[in-house]
Design a protein around this motif. Structure first.
Motif, PDB file in Angstrom:
ATOM      1  N   THR A  24       1.279  -1.143  -0.013  1.00 44.36           N
ATOM      2  CA  THR A  24      -0.146   0.238   0.013  1.00 44.36           C
ATOM      3  C   THR A  24       0.758   1.256   0.091  1.00 44.36           C
ATOM      4  O   THR A  24       0.549   2.694  -0.102  1.00 44.36           O
ATOM      5  N   ASN A  25       1.866   1.071   0.666  1.00 46.89           N
ATOM      6  CA  ASN A  25       2.892   2.548   0.346  1.00 46.89           C
ATOM      7  C   ASN A  25       3.165   2.868  -0.625  1.00 46.89           C
ATOM      8  O   ASN A  25       3.368   3.890  -1.117  1.00 46.89           O
ATOM      9  N   SER A  26       3.318   1.920  -2.136  1.00 47.93           N
ATOM     10  CA  SER A  26       3.771   2.589  -2.935  1.00 47.93           C
ATOM     11  C   SER A  26       2.026   3.770  -3.610  1.00 47.93           C
ATOM     12  O   SER A  26       2.579   4.494  -4.082  1.00 47.93           O
ATOM     13  N   ALA A  27       1.402   3.300  -3.677  1.00 55.23           N
ATOM     14  CA  ALA A  27      -0.354   3.815  -4.109  1.00 55.23           C
ATOM     15  C   ALA A  27      -0.186   5.279  -3.371  1.00 55.23           C
ATOM     16  O   ALA A  27      -0.533   6.369  -3.770  1.00 55.23           O
ATOM     17  N   TRP A  28       0.281   5.233  -2.105  1.00 55.58           N
ATOM     18  CA  TRP A  28       0.026   6.416  -0.982  1.00 55.58           C
ATOM     19  C   TRP A  28       1.058   7.090  -1.557  1.00 55.58           C
ATOM     20  O   TRP A  28       0.950   8.586  -2.069  1.00 55.58           O
ATOM     21  N   GLY A  30       2.327   7.337  -4.505  1.00 61.66           N
ATOM     22  CA  GLY A  30       2.091   7.932  -5.898  1.00 61.66           C
ATOM     23  C   GLY A  30       1.582   9.081  -5.767  1.00 61.66           C
ATOM     24  O   GLY A  30       1.710   9.882  -6.622  1.00 61.66           O
ATOM     25  N   GLU A  31       0.319   8.728  -5.320  1.00 58.00           N
ATOM     26  CA  GLU A  31      -0.745   9.918  -4.775  1.00 58.00           C
ATOM     27  C   GLU A  31       0.281  10.943  -4.163  1.00 58.00           C
ATOM     28  O   GLU A  31      -0.240  12.290  -5.193  1.00 58.00           O
ATOM     29  N   GLU A  32       0.602  10.866  -3.256  1.00 58.99           N
ATOM     30  CA  GLU A  32       0.921  12.279  -2.931  1.00 58.99           C
ATOM     31  C   GLU A  32       2.484  12.802  -3.594  1.00 58.99           C
ATOM     32  O   GLU A  32       2.556  14.089  -3.820  1.00 58.99           O
ATOM     33  N   LEU A  33       2.825  12.282  -4.213  1.00 49.78           N
ATOM     34  CA  LEU A  33       3.713  12.814  -5.319  1.00 49.78           C
ATOM     35  C   LEU A  33       3.141  13.620  -6.216  1.00 49.78           C
ATOM     36  O   LEU A  33       3.910  14.762  -7.048  1.00 49.78           O
ATOM     37  N   GLY A  34       2.309  13.087  -6.943  1.00 51.75           N
ATOM     38  CA  GLY A  34       1.285  13.544  -8.164  1.00 51.75           C
ATOM     39  C   GLY A  34       0.644  14.959  -7.721  1.00 51.75           C
ATOM     40  O   GLY A  34       0.352  15.890  -8.134  1.00 51.75           O
ATOM     41  N   SER A 152      15.346   6.718   1.775  1.00 49.15           N
ATOM     42  CA  SER A 152      14.807   5.273   2.602  1.00 49.15           C
ATOM     43  C   SER A 152      14.608   5.207   3.179  1.00 49.15           C
ATOM     44  O   SER A 152      15.008   6.546   4.263  1.00 49.15           O
ATOM     45  N   MET A 153      13.538   4.586   3.997  1.00 51.05           N
ATOM     46  CA  MET A 153      12.483   5.216   4.914  1.00 51.05           C
ATOM     47  C   MET A 153      11.570   4.063   5.128  1.00 51.05           C
ATOM     48  O   MET A 153      11.844   2.681   4.440  1.00 51.05           O
ATOM     49  N   PRO A 154      11.232   3.166   6.656  1.00 54.51           N
ATOM     50  CA  PRO A 154      10.916   2.186   6.805  1.00 54.51           C
ATOM     51  C   PRO A 154       9.783   1.931   6.364  1.00 54.51           C
ATOM     52  O   PRO A 154       8.946   2.477   6.102  1.00 54.51           O
ATOM     53  N   GLY A 155       9.638   0.184   6.486  1.00 60.09           N
ATOM     54  CA  GLY A 155       8.058  -0.300   5.512  1.00 60.09           C
ATOM     55  C   GLY A 155       6.896   0.024   5.783  1.00 60.09           C
ATOM     56  O   GLY A 155       5.759  -0.300   5.298  1.00 60.09           O
ATOM     57  N   VAL A 156       7.065  -0.056   7.376  1.00 63.23           N
ATOM     58  CA  VAL A 156       5.648  -0.055   8.068  1.00 63.23           C
ATOM     59  C   VAL A 156       5.284   1.442   7.793  1.00 63.23           C
ATOM     60  O   VAL A 156       5.603   2.205   7.615  1.00 63.23           O
ATOM     61  N   PRO A 157       4.002   1.279   7.160  1.00 60.84           N
ATOM     62  CA  PRO A 157       3.133   2.177   6.763  1.00 60.84           C
ATOM     63  C   PRO A 157       3.003   3.892   7.411  1.00 60.84           C
ATOM     64  O   PRO A 157       3.270   5.404   6.644  1.00 60.84           O
ATOM     65  N   PHE A 158       2.461   3.724   9.137  1.00 60.88           N
ATOM     66  CA  PHE A 158       2.333   4.704   9.583  1.00 60.88           C
ATOM     67  C   PHE A 158       3.839   5.448  10.010  1.00 60.88           C
ATOM     68  O   PHE A 158       3.717   7.016   9.606  1.00 60.88           O
ATOM     69  N   GLU A 159       5.149   4.795   9.391  1.00 67.62           N
ATOM     70  CA  GLU A 159       6.329   5.086   9.664  1.00 67.62           C
ATOM     71  C   GLU A 159       6.667   6.052   8.636  1.00 67.62           C
ATOM     72  O   GLU A 159       7.012   7.225   8.568  1.00 67.62           O
ATOM     73  N   MET A 163       7.025  10.586   7.676  1.00 63.78           N
ATOM     74  CA  MET A 163       8.486  10.768   6.964  1.00 63.78           C
ATOM     75  C   MET A 163       8.043  11.344   5.947  1.00 63.78           C
ATOM     76  O   MET A 163       8.571  12.741   5.923  1.00 63.78           O
ATOM     77  N   MET A 164       7.287  10.868   5.503  1.00 61.69           N
ATOM     78  CA  MET A 164       7.089  11.681   3.863  1.00 61.69           C
ATOM     79  C   MET A 164       6.088  13.305   4.049  1.00 61.69           C
ATOM     80  O   MET A 164       6.530  14.277   3.391  1.00 61.69           O
ATOM     81  N   THR A 165       5.345  13.278   5.129  1.00 59.01           N
ATOM     82  CA  THR A 165       4.741  14.293   5.185  1.00 59.01           C
ATOM     83  C   THR A 165       5.589  15.288   6.036  1.00 59.01           C
ATOM     84  O   THR A 165       5.748  16.309   6.021  1.00 59.01           O
ATOM     85  N   ASP A 166       6.197  14.898   6.791  1.00 63.86           N
ATOM     86  CA  ASP A 166       6.908  15.930   7.843  1.00 63.86           C
ATOM     87  C   ASP A 166       8.497  16.554   7.300  1.00 63.86           C
ATOM     88  O   ASP A 166       8.667  17.661   7.119  1.00 63.86           O
ATOM     89  N   THR A 167       8.730  15.627   6.324  1.00 60.19           N
ATOM     90  CA  THR A 167      10.108  15.266   5.916  1.00 60.19           C
ATOM     91  C   THR A 167      10.607  15.586   4.290  1.00 60.19           C
ATOM     92  O   THR A 167      11.062  16.811   3.454  1.00 60.19           O
ATOM     93  N   VAL A 168       9.847  14.695   3.980  1.00 65.32           N
ATOM     94  CA  VAL A 168      10.491  14.257   2.532  1.00 65.32           C
ATOM     95  C   VAL A 168       9.952  15.225   0.971  1.00 65.32           C
ATOM     96  O   VAL A 168      10.280  15.649   0.233  1.00 65.32           O
ATOM     97  N   LEU A 169       8.331  15.126   1.499  1.00 69.44           N
ATOM     98  CA  LEU A 169       7.963  15.808   0.634  1.00 69.44           C
ATOM     99  C   LEU A 169       7.821  17.323   0.193  1.00 69.44           C
ATOM    100  O   LEU A 169       8.022  18.068  -0.354  1.00 69.44           O
ATOM    101  N   PRO A 170       8.258  17.913   1.873  1.00 66.91           N
ATOM    102  CA  PRO A 170       8.494  19.503   1.669  1.00 66.91           C
ATOM    103  C   PRO A 170       9.703  19.751   1.293  1.00 66.91           C
ATOM    104  O   PRO A 170      10.579  20.495   0.349  1.00 66.91           O
ATOM    105  N   LEU A 171      10.913  18.882   1.603  1.00 72.28           N
ATOM    106  CA  LEU A 171      12.539  19.512   0.716  1.00 72.28           C
ATOM    107  C   LEU A 171      12.263  19.153  -0.823  1.00 72.28           C
ATOM    108  O   LEU A 171      12.801  19.589  -1.579  1.00 72.28           O
ATOM    109  N   LEU A 172      11.692  17.678  -1.406  1.00 71.11           N
ATOM    110  CA  LEU A 172      11.268  17.435  -2.593  1.00 71.11           C
ATOM    111  C   LEU A 172      10.725  18.940  -3.331  1.00 71.11           C
ATOM    112  O   LEU A 172      11.168  19.520  -4.426  1.00 71.11           O
TER     113      LEU A 172
END
Length: 420
Positions: A24-28, A30-34, A152-159, A163-172
């Motif tokens: 489910t990680n990839s689907a989420w 992909g949507e957020e990056l879009g 590289s991030m953990p596979g646990v979805p909520f982690e 991480m994506m919301t707080d750090t990765v997406l703003p960084l990109l």
């Protein structure tokens, strides 16, 4: 400035390849990056093997501007991602004290002893930029190879999501010059994708060139996502809002919400707005309707309780279903389900009662009432109505679809509000 920023997702884990865990990680991601204007070029799932990780990473760096990896960062011996990345980028692991502080704080919070393998999770490749994990013990890692960012991030979805919301997406967003994309979402239910496309074909064909429509079907209906890219200094908001208003006129009966709102959230908003309470009487759905309603924060304001009346004895003793009704019409009937809805409303003193009774399968059907024959009902002070539905699906899907039909029946049966 590069016009199109491309991303590749690599998921690491034998459990994904064996089908033990659904990706489910990839689907989420992909949507957020879009949403921020980054397009996914490829998604790759690989095993927990050094060679597989290195090969996938090398290929991804060649064709993508961003590589997002998930999985393989746990404390056990089969979690090889961190060690492989250190080798790949020709660096060594070293203790990152802030990460160790986070790990120690987690174990202290739960009053549990910390093992050496947990301490080792704070050792990170020396050349990476650590990404804080506020919900778990495995920090993320950011690398740059030529012009490509690798995360590289953990596979646990909520982690991963935090991480994506707080750090990765703003960084990109700060690293790349991304288009200012605007999305508008219209949520529909009760109409299939092809019928929906036919109903709005003329509207869609006349959209301005910089607006694109996507059909996103899912179990609860079809999400329509209108995406706009500004031209020059154009203000997209009024243009897109005008298009949404035109769309709404064409399919208003099927729209249950605007934006990223679930059906149960939309129902909750309607019940709160009208100051109404509800209870459920469930047979074939086994409490799933109640679960959906109570999954919404603040649902205690309108949800009072549920009776899972799986047996006929419970239907008669708790819900007041008449024995002669069951004898004459059976548990799966319009008469029974109406009495169930009325009975739970009376029992729990609510404004609304809803009920389900059916044959979910795979057995239990008859020629007169085959598997998938289901009755649902809605009752309030002014009306009690029932609807028969027929599904020829698996047991779990019959239950899921019935639950959605009940929620939609509530939406359709509630008195209209001023802004509906």
């Amino acid at each position: 400035m590069k016009k199109n920023i491309l991303a590749e997702i690599i998921t690491v884990g034998d459990e994904l390849l064996y089908g033990q865990v659904i990706d489910t990680n990839s689907a989420w991601m992909g949507e957020e990056l879009g949403k921020i204007g980054i397009r996914i070029k490829q998604i790759t799932s690989i095993s927990d093997q050094r060679e597989a990780i290195c090969e996938a990473l090398s290929a991804a760096i060649e064709r993508a501007d961003v590589v997002l990896m998930t999985g393989g960062l746990g404390p056990t011996k089969d979690d090889l991602t961190k060690h492989t990345l250190a080798e790949y980028f020709k660096t060594e692991l070293q203790l990152h004290q802030p990460s160790l502080d986070d790990v120690e704080a987690i174990f202290k919070r739960y009053n549990r002893p910390m093992l050496e393998v947990n301490r080792q999770q704070a050792f990170l490749p020396a050349t990476c930029t650590p990404i804080r994990n506020v919900l778990g013990t495995a920090p993320g890692m950011l690398f740059q190879e030529q012009d490509t960012l690798i995360c590289s991030m953990p596979g646990v979805p909520f982690e991963m999501k935090r991480m994506m919301t707080d750090t990765v997406l703003p960084l990109l967003q700060s690293h790349f010059q991304l288009p200012k994309i605007v999305h508008k979402v219209v949520q529909t239910i009760g109409i299939g994708e092809s019928f929906l496309a036919e109903a709005i074909a003329d509207w869609e064909n006349n959209l301005p060139p910089n607006l694109k429509l996507a059909y996103l079907p899912h179990l609860a209906g079809v999400r329509l996502r209108l995406t706009g890219v500004p031209t020059a200094e154009e203000n997209l908001e009024p243009l897109m809002q005008a298009q949404i208003e035109q769309l709404s006129l064409l399919i208003q009966p099927y729209i249950f919400a605007y934006g990223e709102v679930t059906l149960e959230e939309a129902i909750g908003q309607l019940l709160k707005k009208q100051n109404l309470t509800i209870a459920t009487a469930e047979s074939c759905t086994g409490g799933l309707v109640a679960h959906k309603l109570t999954s919404v924060p603040g649902s205690s304001a309108y949800f009072m309780g549920s009776v899972v009346a799986y047996s006929n004895d419970v239907k008669t003793a708790q819900l007041g279903v008449k024995s002669e009704t069951l004898a004459q019409h059976g548990a799966v009937s319009e008469e029974t389900v109406k009495q169930m809805a009325e009975g739970v409303r009376t029992l729990l003193k609510t404004d609304i009662g809803v009920a389900t009774s059916g044959i979910a399968g795979p057995d239990g059907g008859t020629p007169e009432k085959p598997v998938g024959t289901i009755w649902i009902a809605y009752s309030d002070a002014h009306q009690t109505l029932a609807r028969k539905i027929n599904y020829n699906k698996t047991r779990l899907l019959n239950i899921e679809y019935t639950t959605l039909q009940v929620l939609n029946l509530i939406r359709q049966s509630l008195p209209p509000t001023v802004d509906q």
